[in-house]
Scaffold this active site. Structure first.
Site, PDB file in Angstrom:
ATOM      1  N   ASN A   7       0.860  -1.180   0.000  1.00 32.36           N
ATOM      2  CA  ASN A   7       0.000   0.000   0.000  1.00 32.36           C
ATOM      3  C   ASN A   7       0.899   1.234   0.000  1.00 32.36           C
ATOM      4  O   ASN A   7       1.442   1.622   1.027  1.00 32.36           O
ATOM      5  CB  ASN A   7      -0.885  -0.043   1.257  1.00 32.36           C
ATOM      6  N   LYS A  14       3.293   0.867   3.107  1.00 30.91           N
ATOM      7  CA  LYS A  14       2.858  -0.094   4.133  1.00 30.91           C
ATOM      8  C   LYS A  14       2.792  -1.455   3.479  1.00 30.91           C
ATOM      9  O   LYS A  14       2.385  -1.566   2.314  1.00 30.91           O
ATOM     10  CB  LYS A  14       1.452   0.269   4.639  1.00 30.91           C
ATOM     11  N   ARG A  97      -2.362  -2.013  -3.612  1.00 30.67           N
ATOM     12  CA  ARG A  97      -3.474  -1.080  -3.487  1.00 30.67           C
ATOM     13  C   ARG A  97      -3.236   0.087  -4.441  1.00 30.67           C
ATOM     14  O   ARG A  97      -2.188   0.725  -4.401  1.00 30.67           O
ATOM     15  CB  ARG A  97      -3.570  -0.551  -2.060  1.00 30.67           C
ATOM     16  N   HIS A 186     -12.267   4.272  -0.877  1.00 29.47           N
ATOM     17  CA  HIS A 186     -12.448   3.333   0.243  1.00 29.47           C
ATOM     18  C   HIS A 186     -13.222   2.091  -0.183  1.00 29.47           C
ATOM     19  O   HIS A 186     -13.849   1.420   0.644  1.00 29.47           O
ATOM     20  CB  HIS A 186     -13.235   3.975   1.414  1.00 29.47           C
ATOM     21  N   HIS A 214     -17.222   4.535   6.668  1.00 32.62           N
ATOM     22  CA  HIS A 214     -15.789   4.446   6.962  1.00 32.62           C
ATOM     23  C   HIS A 214     -15.386   5.799   7.545  1.00 32.62           C
ATOM     24  O   HIS A 214     -15.296   6.804   6.824  1.00 32.62           O
ATOM     25  CB  HIS A 214     -15.014   4.142   5.671  1.00 32.62           C
ATOM     26  N   GLY A 216     -12.555   7.520   9.333  1.00 28.69           N
ATOM     27  CA  GLY A 216     -11.169   7.581   9.807  1.00 28.69           C
ATOM     28  C   GLY A 216     -10.694   9.013   9.705  1.00 28.69           C
ATOM     29  O   GLY A 216     -11.488   9.944   9.902  1.00 28.69           O
ATOM     30  N   ARG A 247     -10.024  17.460   5.842  1.00 27.48           N
ATOM     31  CA  ARG A 247     -10.716  17.815   4.590  1.00 27.48           C
ATOM     32  C   ARG A 247     -12.097  18.379   4.899  1.00 27.48           C
ATOM     33  O   ARG A 247     -12.788  17.880   5.789  1.00 27.48           O
ATOM     34  CB  ARG A 247     -10.869  16.593   3.684  1.00 27.48           C
ATOM     35  N   GLY A 337     -10.939   4.316  12.352  1.00 22.58           N
ATOM     36  CA  GLY A 337     -10.561   4.891  13.647  1.00 22.58           C
ATOM     37  C   GLY A 337     -11.710   5.442  14.484  1.00 22.58           C
ATOM     38  O   GLY A 337     -11.888   5.037  15.637  1.00 22.58           O
ATOM     39  N   VAL A 338     -12.513   6.327  13.919  1.00 24.26           N
ATOM     40  CA  VAL A 338     -13.613   6.931  14.672  1.00 24.26           C
ATOM     41  C   VAL A 338     -14.740   5.917  14.865  1.00 24.26           C
ATOM     42  O   VAL A 338     -15.245   5.732  15.979  1.00 24.26           O
ATOM     43  CB  VAL A 338     -14.146   8.190  13.949  1.00 24.26           C
ATOM     44  N   GLY A 339     -15.138   5.253  13.799  1.00 24.48           N
ATOM     45  CA  GLY A 339     -16.254   4.305  13.860  1.00 24.48           C
ATOM     46  C   GLY A 339     -16.000   3.178  14.848  1.00 24.48           C
ATOM     47  O   GLY A 339     -16.890   2.773  15.596  1.00 24.48           O
ATOM     48  N   ASN A 341     -13.809   3.198  17.407  1.00 24.08           N
ATOM     49  CA  ASN A 341     -13.341   3.565  18.755  1.00 24.08           C
ATOM     50  C   ASN A 341     -14.108   4.645  19.490  1.00 24.08           C
ATOM     51  O   ASN A 341     -13.815   4.909  20.651  1.00 24.08           O
ATOM     52  CB  ASN A 341     -11.876   4.028  18.679  1.00 24.08           C
ATOM     53  N   GLU A 406      -8.794  -3.750   4.794  1.00 27.02           N
ATOM     54  CA  GLU A 406      -8.621  -3.572   3.350  1.00 27.02           C
ATOM     55  C   GLU A 406      -7.545  -4.512   2.806  1.00 27.02           C
ATOM     56  O   GLU A 406      -7.668  -5.031   1.697  1.00 27.02           O
ATOM     57  CB  GLU A 406      -8.243  -2.104   3.064  1.00 27.02           C
TER      58      GLU A 406
HETATM   59  P1  ADP Z   1      -6.785   6.767   8.447  1.00 24.81           P
HETATM   60  O1  ADP Z   1      -7.893   7.347   7.620  1.00 24.81           O
HETATM   61  O2  ADP Z   1      -5.583   7.658   8.533  1.00 24.81           O
HETATM   62  O3  ADP Z   1      -6.484   5.313   8.166  1.00 24.81           O
HETATM   63  P2  ADP Z   1      -7.894   5.804  10.958  1.00 24.81           P
HETATM   64  O4  ADP Z   1      -8.958   4.945  10.400  1.00 24.81           O
HETATM   65  O5  ADP Z   1      -6.763   5.164  11.675  1.00 24.81           O
HETATM   66  O6  ADP Z   1      -7.336   6.851   9.919  1.00 24.81           O
HETATM   67  O7  ADP Z   1      -8.587   6.838  11.962  1.00 24.81           O
HETATM   68  C1  ADP Z   1      -7.816   7.764  12.654  1.00 24.81           C
HETATM   69  C2  ADP Z   1      -8.737   8.662  13.440  1.00 24.81           C
HETATM   70  O8  ADP Z   1      -9.573   7.889  14.313  1.00 24.81           O
HETATM   71  C3  ADP Z   1      -7.978   9.573  14.382  1.00 24.81           C
HETATM   72  O9  ADP Z   1      -7.571  10.742  13.732  1.00 24.81           O
HETATM   73  C4  ADP Z   1      -9.012   9.862  15.438  1.00 24.81           C
HETATM   74  O10 ADP Z   1      -9.755  11.008  15.040  1.00 24.81           O
HETATM   75  C5  ADP Z   1      -9.934   8.682  15.418  1.00 24.81           C
HETATM   76  N1  ADP Z   1      -9.868   7.883  16.652  1.00 24.81           N
HETATM   77  C6  ADP Z   1      -9.073   6.839  16.937  1.00 24.81           C
HETATM   78  N2  ADP Z   1      -9.312   6.373  18.182  1.00 24.81           N
HETATM   79  C7  ADP Z   1     -10.297   7.158  18.702  1.00 24.81           C
HETATM   80  C8  ADP Z   1     -11.004   7.192  19.948  1.00 24.81           C
HETATM   81  N3  ADP Z   1     -10.738   6.332  20.935  1.00 24.81           N
HETATM   82  N4  ADP Z   1     -11.945   8.138  20.108  1.00 24.81           N
HETATM   83  C9  ADP Z   1     -12.220   9.024  19.125  1.00 24.81           C
HETATM   84  N5  ADP Z   1     -11.604   9.034  17.932  1.00 24.81           N
HETATM   85  C10 ADP Z   1     -10.651   8.113  17.717  1.00 24.81           C
END
Ligand code: ADP
Length: 420
Positions: A7, A14, A97, A186, A214, A216, A247, A337-339, A341, A406
């Protein structure tokens, strides 16, 4: 036999090595700051079954080009002392990728000279991403000539989006000249989580109306009906759609010409402001990372509170759009990341939608995150780590968290296209 997944970003690479039979990850790594000062290669060997014996290495080494990063990772994999492979012939396929496949590729393909020529032609559509991937493919073919090289595109999954949803109402001549249309990105993530959701719910994907989110640093939402993508929030470029880390997502396009006139911005400056200085970072003035924005909000920062509200509202509006587009929804999946966590953002994005059959179970939403809502406790049979349901028992619309993968999707495609 093994599959290597590559990737390539503009200055990073990566990689993962997977067992082609079990699809277990055997090793993974990242080369960073390629072509810059201070480049390095960090990797873990043996991160599959023998995780406790995994060897973590971080090597500072000059890496002028992606080609050199590939040489470094292949050397690590075949290192006589600690490498996992006795010979490069053990790598039977390489999955690459590639961000943009234009409207040429609606599925992953085996790379040959003709495919490479097409990729060169498409490069202007994704100037930051595609050239690195293409140079990586060329280098990998040189170093692993015996392997089957497969390109897996972020755009391919969205080629099923009907014209009424993928065309922009701009003059036809501009579409014809530049192929300006919605491509979406994505795709491998949306494809993975949607098929995994169907598997977990034990319902064929073609029988589900599904919305995949998605979320992130870069974010997009996808509407999936009859097992194919029918619309998605990213467009001609990944700038469109949701508010993201840095963005802006969708804004009135006239803001661009306004800024050019009043701030004297060049095209590159507009690009920089909307891609790198906007989104959560721009609106909060704090950070592109939701964790920082939530912390700032806790400390009473009003801009951070507003940015968080804007972010959740941006997700909610797309849920509404895609329910309208599909005539309803059965399953909503959140990932990245957000979804995966943030229970706070999951609650904020889906609250107030109860009359549409969408509700968040407060216990599952929080406990699922800690792993205690894992599997049956969270209403999902056969769930793996990080997978759980956060809608209440009996809820009409199922809300699921499914960690994206992915690389697995790419490895899967490489395996299925393997030329023996
Ligand atoms: P990328 O699009 O770079 O692959 P990720 O899917 O790893 O990103 O998502 C990264 C984002 O996820 C971080 O910038 C952060 O905003 C969010 N994130 C990760 N862990 C948490 C958490 N515990 N609570 C809130 N947001 C989180």
């Amino acid at each position: 036999m093994n599959i290597l997944v590559l990737n390539a970003g503009s200055s990073s690479l990566k990689w993962q090595l997977l067992d082609s039979r079990t699809e277990v990850v055997l090793a993974r790594g990242i080369a960073e700051r390629i072509g810059e000062d201070g480049s390095s290669h960090s990797y873990t060997l043996g991160s599959g079954a023998g995780a406790e014996k995994a060897k973590k290495r971080s090597v500072a080494q000059p890496l002028a080009r992606h080609d050199e990063a590939i040489v470094a990772l292949l050397a690590a994999l075949t290192d006589p002392q600690e490498g996992l492979l006795s010979s490069l012939a053990d790598i039977v396929a390489v999955g690459h990728r590639v961000v943009h496949g234009g409207d040429y590729f609606s599925a992953s393909v085996v790379v040959d000279d003709e495919v490479l020529a097409t990729l060169d032609e498409i490069s202007p559509l994704a100037p930051l991403h595609n050239p690195a991937a293409v140079s990586c493919i060329r280098a990998a073919r040189k170093h692993l000539p015996h392997a089957t090289h497969v390109a897996a595109f972020d755009t391919a999954f969205h080629q099923t989006i009907p014209a009424a949803a993928h065309r922009y109402p701009i003059p036809l001549a501009l579409y014809d000249k530049y192929k300006i249309r919605r491509y979406g990105f994505h795709g491998n993530s949306h494809r993975y989580v949607s098929s995994r959701a169907a598997e977990l719910l034990r319902v064929p994907l073609r029988d589900l109306k599904l919305i995949s989110c998605h979320l992130g640093n870069g974010s997009s939402i996808c509407a999936i009906k009859d097992a194919v993508s029918v619309d998605t929030s990213m467009g001609f470029t990944p700038l469109d759609g949701l508010m993201m880390g840095t963005r802006s997502g969708s804004i009135d396009p006239a803001i661009v010409t306004f800024l050019q006139r009043h701030e004297g911005y060049t095209p590159d400056e507009v690009d920089e402001v909307l891609n790198k200085q906007s989104g959560l970072l721009g609106a909060s003035g704090v950070s592109n990372d939701l964790r920082d924005v939530l912390n700032a909000q806790e400390e009473g920062n009003e801009q951070a509170r507003l940015a968080r509200e804007m972010y959740a509202y941006s997700i909610k509006k797309f849920i509404g759009q895609y329910m309208a587009a599909m005539g309803g929804v059965d399953v909503i999946v959140v990932t990245a990341g957000v979804g995966e966590n943030s229970p706070i953002m999951r609650r904020a994005a889906f609250e107030g939608l109860e009359r549409f059959g969408i509700a968040v179970d407060p216990w599952r939403n929080i406990e699922g995150d800690k792993g205690s809502g894992h599997g049956e406790a969270a209403g999902l049979h056969g769930a793996g780590p990080g997978e759980f349901k956060f809608s209440p028992q009996g809820s009409r619309v199922k809300l699921l968290v499914i960690p994206t993968n992915e690389e697995l999707m790419i490895a899967h495609d490489a395996k299925s296209l393997l030329v023996m």
